[in-house]
Motif scaffolding. Sequence first.
Motif, PDB file in Angstrom:
ATOM      1  N   ASP A 127       0.527  -1.279  -0.026  1.00  0.00           N
ATOM      2  CA  ASP A 127      -0.113   0.168   0.090  1.00  0.00           C
ATOM      3  C   ASP A 127       0.758   1.298   0.200  1.00  0.00           C
ATOM      4  O   ASP A 127       0.566   2.243  -0.846  1.00  0.00           O
ATOM      5  CB  ASP A 127      -1.023   0.121   1.326  1.00  0.00           C
ATOM      6  N   GLU A 128       2.039   1.159   0.964  1.00  0.00           N
ATOM      7  CA  GLU A 128       2.707   2.492   1.086  1.00  0.00           C
ATOM      8  C   GLU A 128       3.568   2.485  -0.425  1.00  0.00           C
ATOM      9  O   GLU A 128       3.697   3.871  -0.988  1.00  0.00           O
ATOM     10  CB  GLU A 128       3.691   2.234   2.112  1.00  0.00           C
ATOM     11  N   ARG A 187       1.452   4.377  -2.994  1.00  0.00           N
ATOM     12  CA  ARG A 187       1.092   5.907  -2.635  1.00  0.00           C
ATOM     13  C   ARG A 187       2.341   6.474  -3.363  1.00  0.00           C
ATOM     14  O   ARG A 187       2.065   7.790  -3.539  1.00  0.00           O
ATOM     15  CB  ARG A 187       0.996   5.986  -1.399  1.00  0.00           C
ATOM     16  N   ARG A 211      -3.071  15.580  -6.645  1.00  0.00           N
ATOM     17  CA  ARG A 211      -2.977  15.540  -5.092  1.00  0.00           C
ATOM     18  C   ARG A 211      -2.852  17.057  -4.846  1.00  0.00           C
ATOM     19  O   ARG A 211      -3.469  17.352  -3.857  1.00  0.00           O
ATOM     20  CB  ARG A 211      -1.618  14.813  -4.822  1.00  0.00           C
ATOM     21  N   THR A 229      -8.166  15.511   1.039  1.00  0.00           N
ATOM     22  CA  THR A 229      -7.105  14.486   0.924  1.00  0.00           C
ATOM     23  C   THR A 229      -7.369  13.481   0.032  1.00  0.00           C
ATOM     24  O   THR A 229      -8.677  13.464  -0.328  1.00  0.00           O
ATOM     25  CB  THR A 229      -7.026  13.663   2.444  1.00  0.00           C
ATOM     26  N   ASP A 238      -6.580   9.443  -1.380  1.00  0.00           N
ATOM     27  CA  ASP A 238      -6.067   7.737  -0.830  1.00  0.00           C
ATOM     28  C   ASP A 238      -6.265   6.921  -1.777  1.00  0.00           C
ATOM     29  O   ASP A 238      -7.131   7.164  -2.734  1.00  0.00           O
ATOM     30  CB  ASP A 238      -6.655   7.516   0.438  1.00  0.00           C
ATOM     31  N   SER A 262      -6.769   2.649  -3.044  1.00  0.00           N
ATOM     32  CA  SER A 262      -6.951   1.143  -2.508  1.00  0.00           C
ATOM     33  C   SER A 262      -6.995   0.498  -3.962  1.00  0.00           C
ATOM     34  O   SER A 262      -7.214   0.897  -4.858  1.00  0.00           O
ATOM     35  CB  SER A 262      -7.915   1.026  -1.523  1.00  0.00           C
TER      36      SER A 262
END
Length: 295
Positions: A224-225, A228, A255, A264, A266, A268
Amino acid sequence: SPAPPSGRNGPTNVAPDPTSLHLSPDRVDELVARSGELIAAQARLVARQDELVALQDRLATALTPRAPDLLAALEKFHAALADDQRKLGVEVSELTSAIRRLRMVPFAQACRGLPRAVRDVATMREKQVALHIAGEDVELDRAVIDGLRAPLLHLVRNAVDHGIEAPDDRMAAGKRSGGTVTVSATLRGPEVVITVEDDGRGIDLTAVRAQLRRNHQREPPEDDEAARAIFTPGFSTASQVTEVSGRGVGLDVVRRAVDALRGTIDLSFVQGRGATFSLVVPLTLSSLQGLLVRV
């Protein structure tokens, strides 16, 4: 009497709708600014009331018991002032809410141009893609809507170009030949959650990690990190430059646009099954209500 002549596209002289009133954005912005000044004035009145309480306490200490009538009159005046202040506070709050609603427009306005973008990119890339939009009636501040148009367009184009696979590839993976991109808006208190979801290939972590190594950047152990990293400036996993930005190309711009809205973003994803970009932005940028606590 005969009906008035009309052109091919309908009547040439159409009376304005008496139930509607057009307000220019500048006039609405002026009303918002004036309401902000009214809120500030109301806050100063509250401060003056606190000063009156302090003076009342000082007088009570200095005059009691020599001037009970004066103290009673002051108490009556203070009670009346407090009641007026509460009523004014209610009216100011209602007026501010009514003015703020003048700036609200449906989320559908931020989605204009998305269907055509999907068709154009899908045709260019020889893909079959359907676009679904949910929450079109959710209302946001006009300034927020304006700030969302470019990020949404970029995310949708990326989803079609680099998220959705070619028909043959999808069928080989056990999917329908046509892909789906879904854009939705959901209210969550004073915020709105906007998602751009596709049922494509997800994030190519192998390419992401390879690019991190080429850039001499830290390679996070968690998937996941690592994923990003596509939000960092200049990050790209595309093997060639095309007219449509690749997944990761320009997402730093997305962004920054969301940051400008005090929101924000995000990400997934499920490898081989799709990716979801979630944007959380405030309903309005014109004013913020807060509670100040002193300890």
